[in-house]
Scaffold this motif. Structure first.
Motif, PDB file in Angstrom:
ATOM      1  N   TYR A 110      -7.226   8.860  10.257  1.00 25.29           N
ATOM      2  CA  TYR A 110      -6.260   8.301  10.774  1.00 25.29           C
ATOM      3  C   TYR A 110      -4.753   7.949  10.382  1.00 25.29           C
ATOM      4  N   ARG A 148      -3.560   8.719   7.292  1.00 22.99           N
ATOM      5  CA  ARG A 148      -5.251   8.578   5.985  1.00 22.99           C
ATOM      6  C   ARG A 148      -5.912   9.399   6.175  1.00 22.99           C
ATOM      7  N   ASP A 205       0.819  -1.225  -0.337  1.00 22.20           N
ATOM      8  CA  ASP A 205       0.009   0.563  -0.195  1.00 22.20           C
ATOM      9  C   ASP A 205       1.087   1.179  -0.451  1.00 22.20           C
ATOM     10  N   HIS A 263     -12.228   8.850   5.609  1.00 22.47           N
ATOM     11  CA  HIS A 263     -13.338   8.031   4.519  1.00 22.47           C
ATOM     12  C   HIS A 263     -13.809   7.247   4.895  1.00 22.47           C
ATOM     13  N   HIS A 265     -16.065   3.182   4.193  1.00 19.88           N
ATOM     14  CA  HIS A 265     -15.459   2.526   3.197  1.00 19.88           C
ATOM     15  C   HIS A 265     -16.567   2.006   2.237  1.00 19.88           C
TER      16      HIS A 265
HETATM   17  C1  BEZ Z   1      -7.855   1.749   5.530  1.00 23.42           C
HETATM   18  O1  BEZ Z   1      -8.471   1.973   5.072  1.00 23.42           O
HETATM   19  O2  BEZ Z   1      -8.964   1.594   6.163  1.00 23.42           O
HETATM   20  C2  BEZ Z   1      -6.673   0.968   5.186  1.00 23.42           C
HETATM   21  C3  BEZ Z   1      -5.753   0.817   4.001  1.00 23.42           C
HETATM   22  C4  BEZ Z   1      -4.193   0.891   3.821  1.00 23.42           C
HETATM   23  C5  BEZ Z   1      -3.573   0.293   4.947  1.00 23.42           C
HETATM   24  C6  BEZ Z   1      -4.007   0.576   6.068  1.00 23.42           C
HETATM   25  C7  BEZ Z   1      -5.767   0.858   6.039  1.00 23.42           C
END
Ligand code: BEZ
Ligand code: FE
Length: 293
Positions: free
Chosen positions: A207, A228, A91, A231, A233
């Motif tokens: 977070y 991040r 990622d 958001h 999901h």
């Molecule tokens: C998430 O959005 O939950 C996430 C995506 C990639 C790595 C860690 C968390």
């Protein structure tokens, strides 16, 4: 595969199958057996070609090679049923988003995919339209609504919208078992004939991805933060349509342009509007546009 070199300093050139710096790619790829499935042969030959080119390009030192082996060892050692450090590595190196982009090219107007992430849990409870998924009573409530439609604007009936988000403190329920209620900020909603959906969640918060392992250390060495942007999901599935794995992002988030996993796409930044009245102080409308299989 054989290579030509001068044997023992003599002028006689002979063909040998030995490894040389110049012929390194050919030396390794020539070992492939005759019955290797074509796709595996292609992928491995490409991997060797690019891996050797990288090593030559940066002139990797012995110490750097040992450091890399140690890093990969630690990356494996921290993995468990709940922790997948290799996916975090993929990622943060942009590989997850690249694989996703190559495999989910969609026509203009269709909702774009983004990274799935490690926090989805199978078997979330199916809830009634309009239900609240936030079970810990924390955070600012937000009404999420819209439609699931096809590329021509027709409603999609029977679409399963699996949603999940962090709580107001930036943790998913699975990161805090015994602290957060089970299935906190999760639920599944199924559309009717009008394709409409609605649910109440919280306005999510940004977070950090788990950064107490080798990937977190790597980010630190590279002067990168682990955050991040906020958001929600979504995993949207419907018979006859491509699976949609996506998020909606909160537009005023400070990490929007520096998401540590590169998941943000302009089309996924959703309106988060203050409401003048009603029980929810926020409203986030968003339509999901699916593409046929
Ligand atoms: C998430 O959005 O939950 C996430 C995506 C990639 C790595 C860690 C968390
Ligand atoms: Fe997330």
């Amino acid at each position: 595969m054989t290579q030509t070199f001068a044997k023992g300093g003599s002028a006689t050139a002979v063909n040998v199958p030995y490894f040389t710096e110049e012929g390194s790619v050919e030396a390794v790829n020539a070992r492939m057996g005759p019955d290797v499935p074509p796709r595996l042969a292609d992928v491995m030959a490409g991997l060797i070609k690019h891996l050797h080119a990288f090593v030559k390009d940066v002139h990797l030192t012995q110490e750097e090679w040992e450091y890399a082996i140690d890093f990969l060892t630690k990356t494996g050692q921290i993995c468990s049923g709940e922790r997948q450090e290799f996916i975090l590595l993929s990622d943060t190196l942009g590989v997850s988003m690249l694989v996703d982009a190559i495999n989910n090219r969609r026509p203009p107007g269709a909702t774009e995919n983004t990274v799935f992430g490690p926090f989805h849990v199978e078997g979330a409870p199916e809830r009634a339209m309009g239900d609240c998924i936030s079970l810990d009573g924390k955070g600012e409530r937000c009404l999420y609504d819209g439609r699931v439609i096809d590329i021509h604007g027709n409603p999609v009936q029977g679409a399963r919208i699996d949603v999940w988000s962090d709580n107001d403190e930036g943790f998913y329920d699975v990161q805090q078992p015994g602290i957060q209620p089970k299935w906190n900020n999760r639920g599944i909603f199924v559309t009717g004939a009008d394709g409409k959906y609605s649910f109440v969640g919280i306005k999510p918060v940004s977070y950090p991805i788990p950064d107490d392992g080798p990937v977190g250390q790597m980010l630190g060495h590279l002067g990168r933060h682990p955050y991040r942007p906020a958001h929600m999901h979504y995993l949207v599935t419907a018979p006859g349509f491509q699976k949609l794995v996506t998020h909606t992002f909160v537009g005023d988030d400070p990490y929007l342009e520096s998401d540590t996993v590169f998941g943000v796409k302009a089309t996924l930044v959703a309106p988060f509007e203050r409401t003048a009245e009603g029980p929810e102080p926020w409203h986030s409308p968003f339509d999901f546009v699916l593409v046929p299989e």
